[in-house]
Design a protein around this motif. Structure first.
Motif, mmCIF file in Angstrom:
data_model
loop_
_atom_site.group_PDB
_atom_site.id
_atom_site.type_symbol
_atom_site.label_atom_id
_atom_site.label_comp_id
_atom_site.label_asym_id
_atom_site.label_seq_id
_atom_site.Cartn_x
_atom_site.Cartn_y
_atom_site.Cartn_z
ATOM 1 N N ARG A 1 0.831 -1.208 0.000
ATOM 2 C CA ARG A 1 0.000 0.000 0.000
ATOM 3 C C ARG A 1 0.863 1.254 0.000
ATOM 4 N NH1 ARG A 1 -1.749 3.034 4.315
ATOM 5 N NH2 ARG A 1 -3.617 4.307 3.974
ATOM 6 N N LEU A 2 1.937 1.211 0.747
ATOM 7 C CA LEU A 2 2.832 2.372 0.823
ATOM 8 C C LEU A 2 3.479 2.649 -0.530
ATOM 9 C CD1 LEU A 2 3.674 4.223 3.228
ATOM 10 C CD2 LEU A 2 5.760 2.881 3.380
ATOM 11 N N GLY A 3 3.962 1.602 -1.171
ATOM 12 C CA GLY A 3 4.583 1.783 -2.480
ATOM 13 C C GLY A 3 3.597 2.256 -3.529
ATOM 14 N N ALA A 4 2.333 1.823 -3.424
ATOM 15 C CA ALA A 4 1.322 2.218 -4.412
ATOM 16 C C ALA A 4 0.970 3.695 -4.320
ATOM 17 C CB ALA A 4 0.058 1.383 -4.223
ATOM 18 N N THR A 5 1.252 4.317 -3.169
ATOM 19 C CA THR A 5 0.955 5.748 -3.004
ATOM 20 C C THR A 5 2.182 6.624 -3.191
ATOM 21 O OG1 THR A 5 1.197 5.451 -0.604
ATOM 22 C CG2 THR A 5 -1.032 5.381 -1.502
ATOM 23 N N GLY A 6 3.261 6.067 -3.767
ATOM 24 C CA GLY A 6 4.409 6.876 -4.135
ATOM 25 C C GLY A 6 5.549 6.906 -3.148
ATOM 26 N N PHE A 7 5.497 6.078 -2.108
ATOM 27 C CA PHE A 7 6.565 6.062 -1.115
ATOM 28 C C PHE A 7 7.661 5.079 -1.492
ATOM 29 C CE2 PHE A 7 3.166 7.989 1.252
ATOM 30 C CZ PHE A 7 3.783 8.839 2.161
ATOM 31 N N ILE A 8 8.831 5.302 -0.931
ATOM 32 C CA ILE A 8 9.950 4.383 -1.107
ATOM 33 C C ILE A 8 9.711 3.144 -0.253
ATOM 34 C CG2 ILE A 8 12.438 4.089 -0.772
ATOM 35 C CD1 ILE A 8 12.701 7.135 -0.983
ATOM 36 N N THR A 9 9.968 1.979 -0.818
ATOM 37 C CA THR A 9 9.910 0.734 -0.053
ATOM 38 C C THR A 9 11.072 -0.158 -0.484
ATOM 39 O OG1 THR A 9 8.555 -0.526 -1.623
ATOM 40 C CG2 THR A 9 7.387 0.866 -0.009
ATOM 41 N N PRO A 10 11.494 -1.088 0.366
ATOM 42 C CA PRO A 10 12.570 -2.003 -0.038
ATOM 43 C C PRO A 10 12.193 -2.866 -1.233
ATOM 44 C CG PRO A 10 12.223 -2.076 2.344
ATOM 45 C CD PRO A 10 11.093 -1.292 1.769
ATOM 46 N N GLU A 11 10.896 -3.057 -1.455
ATOM 47 C CA GLU A 11 10.458 -3.880 -2.569
ATOM 48 C C GLU A 11 10.611 -3.171 -3.913
ATOM 49 O OE1 GLU A 11 6.463 -4.764 -1.507
ATOM 50 O OE2 GLU A 11 7.011 -6.213 0.057
ATOM 51 N N VAL A 12 10.649 -1.833 -3.870
ATOM 52 C CA VAL A 12 10.845 -1.048 -5.097
ATOM 53 C C VAL A 12 11.969 -0.040 -4.826
ATOM 54 C CG1 VAL A 12 9.726 0.289 -6.922
ATOM 55 C CG2 VAL A 12 8.359 -1.263 -5.521
ATOM 56 N N PRO A 13 13.219 -0.519 -4.731
ATOM 57 C CA PRO A 13 14.323 0.379 -4.373
ATOM 58 C C PRO A 13 14.730 1.320 -5.493
ATOM 59 C CG PRO A 13 15.160 -1.811 -4.845
ATOM 60 C CD PRO A 13 13.666 -1.906 -4.917
ATOM 61 N N GLN A 14 14.337 0.997 -6.750
ATOM 62 C CA GLN A 14 14.715 1.830 -7.887
ATOM 63 C C GLN A 14 13.481 2.539 -8.418
ATOM 64 O OE1 GLN A 14 17.880 2.198 -8.487
ATOM 65 N NE2 GLN A 14 18.446 0.567 -7.065
ATOM 66 N N SER B 1 14.707 5.642 3.099
ATOM 67 C CA SER B 1 15.936 5.679 2.310
ATOM 68 C C SER B 1 17.161 5.426 3.189
ATOM 69 C CB SER B 1 16.061 7.037 1.601
ATOM 70 O OG SER B 1 17.182 7.068 0.759
ATOM 71 N N ILE B 2 17.187 6.005 4.386
ATOM 72 C CA ILE B 2 18.323 5.801 5.293
ATOM 73 C C ILE B 2 18.377 4.347 5.756
ATOM 74 C CG2 ILE B 2 19.287 6.439 7.542
ATOM 75 C CD1 ILE B 2 18.196 9.250 7.104
ATOM 76 N N ALA B 3 17.207 3.719 5.960
ATOM 77 C CA ALA B 3 17.178 2.325 6.398
ATOM 78 C C ALA B 3 17.802 1.392 5.365
ATOM 79 C CB ALA B 3 15.737 1.895 6.680
ATOM 80 N N MET B 4 17.857 1.809 4.114
ATOM 81 C CA MET B 4 18.463 0.982 3.076
ATOM 82 C C MET B 4 19.985 1.104 3.036
ATOM 83 S SD MET B 4 15.732 1.492 -0.038
ATOM 84 C CE MET B 4 13.973 1.243 0.253
ATOM 85 N N GLU B 5 20.549 2.015 3.845
ATOM 86 C CA GLU B 5 21.997 2.141 3.930
ATOM 87 C C GLU B 5 22.591 0.924 4.625
ATOM 88 O OE1 GLU B 5 24.259 4.927 3.138
ATOM 89 O OE2 GLU B 5 22.584 5.265 1.769
ATOM 90 N N LEU B 6 23.821 0.579 4.293
ATOM 91 C CA LEU B 6 24.481 -0.565 4.913
ATOM 92 C C LEU B 6 24.953 -0.241 6.322
ATOM 93 C CD1 LEU B 6 26.622 -1.886 1.916
ATOM 94 C CD2 LEU B 6 24.429 -2.755 2.748
#
Length: 306
Positions: free
Chosen positions: A70-83, A136-141
């Motif tokens: 739901r979050l990704g469908a409303t334009g937010f960044i998610t780990p499932e759609v990193p690009q 976005s920060i959570a995706m940092e190593l």
């Protein structure tokens, strides 16, 4: 004649006869076997086998299940759609913030890991920016992030994430003895934790400028210096508490809605965050045709109310 005199006469007779009597044998000393001295309590403690290191305590806190689809469908960044376009733009936006939060910058920028996202009035997309920045920060190593819903009068992050609102920020301010760790929840996004605004309180806004809030912000910034803490703050022109919160921040991201925020609102709001040494402006809701640099980062679209 006594025994001693008789012995002396006998010795003299032997010598005259050319016989040298043997030297008396030296007395035998008892043999001594060297044994180690008994160990004292300190030596025994030093030589005692060390117990194996304890494994880290298991995190027993319940995991918040963010509705990523739901979050990704409303334009937010998610780990499932990193690009995505938004992900690419926030990747650039966070670079300056993370550089300022680096440990070697701490003498120059105290609490650089505390980032407040705000705006002049509601509806400019500050919550959209705060959530995407945390994602976005959570995706940092090398970084973990805690997202705090500090818009206590109008909390909207739980609704966006699709999670229930429970105990959080206001509960800690009302009851300082509560453990802040237990008030933040891990999520199904690796390295992302979330703290709700907490149970409603009639003086919620005033509590943001209290001494308890100062202590909490200091604890969040110093307890885990490697963690980034992102605050979704109230709008600056709607409450004075947002300005009070900014005084404790290392960095403030000021969101401006492209083509709709009055210049007068921006001019009135900016002086309210002057106590923060790093103030970065982000242009939101910029159409793809007008895409370009503004302030410190790229403008982006899909802005939500907040």
């Amino acid at each position: 004649m006594g025994l001693i005199e008789q012995a002396a006469v006998r010795l003299e007779q032997l010598r005259k006869a050319g016989i040298e009597p043997p030297e008396p044998a030296a007395p035998r000393r008892p043999s001594v076997v060297a044994r180690p001295a008994p160990e004292g309590p300190e030596q025994s403690q030093q030589r005692a086998p060390q117990p194996p290191p304890r494994p880290p305590a298991k995190d027993t806190r319940p995991v918040l299940r963010i509705d990523l689809a739901r979050l990704g469908a409303t334009g937010f960044i998610t780990p499932e759609v990193p690009q995505s376009r938004v992900a690419a733009e926030f990747r650039m936006i966070k670079r300056t913030l993370l550089a300022n939060a680096a440990p070697d910058r701490s003498p120059l920028l105290p609490h650089g890991n505390l980032i407040m996202v705000t705006s002049s009035v509601p509806g400019e997309g500050k919550t959209f920016a705060a959530v995407n920045l945390a994602m976005s920060i959570a995706m940092e190593l090398d970084h973990k992030v805690l997202l705090v819903d500090a818009d206590v009068a109008r909390p909207s992050v739980p609704g966006l994430l699709g999670v229930a609102a429970g105990a959080g920020l206001l509960d800690k301010l009302m009851h300082p003895e509560l453990d802040v760790v237990q008030l933040s929840s891990p999520t199904n996004v690796d390295k992302l934790e979330f703290m709700t605004s907490g149970r409603p309180h009639p003086r919620a806004n005033e509590m943001l400028s209290s001494d308890a809030m100062s202590a909490l912000v200091h604890e969040l910034g110093s307890r885990y210096p490697e963690r980034i803490v992102v605050f979704d703050s109230p709008p600056l022109l709607y409450t004075t508490e947002a300005a009070a919160l900014a005084r404790h921040m290392g960095q403030v991201v000021f969101v401006v809605s492209a083509g709709s925020t009055p210049v007068g609102d921006v001019k009135r709001a900016l002086p309210m965050i002057e106590d923060c040494s790093v103030r970065l402006m982000l242009l939101n809701k910029l159409s793809p045709r007008g895409r370009g640099m503004h302030g410190y980062g790229y403008g982006y679209g899909y802005g939500q109310d907040g």
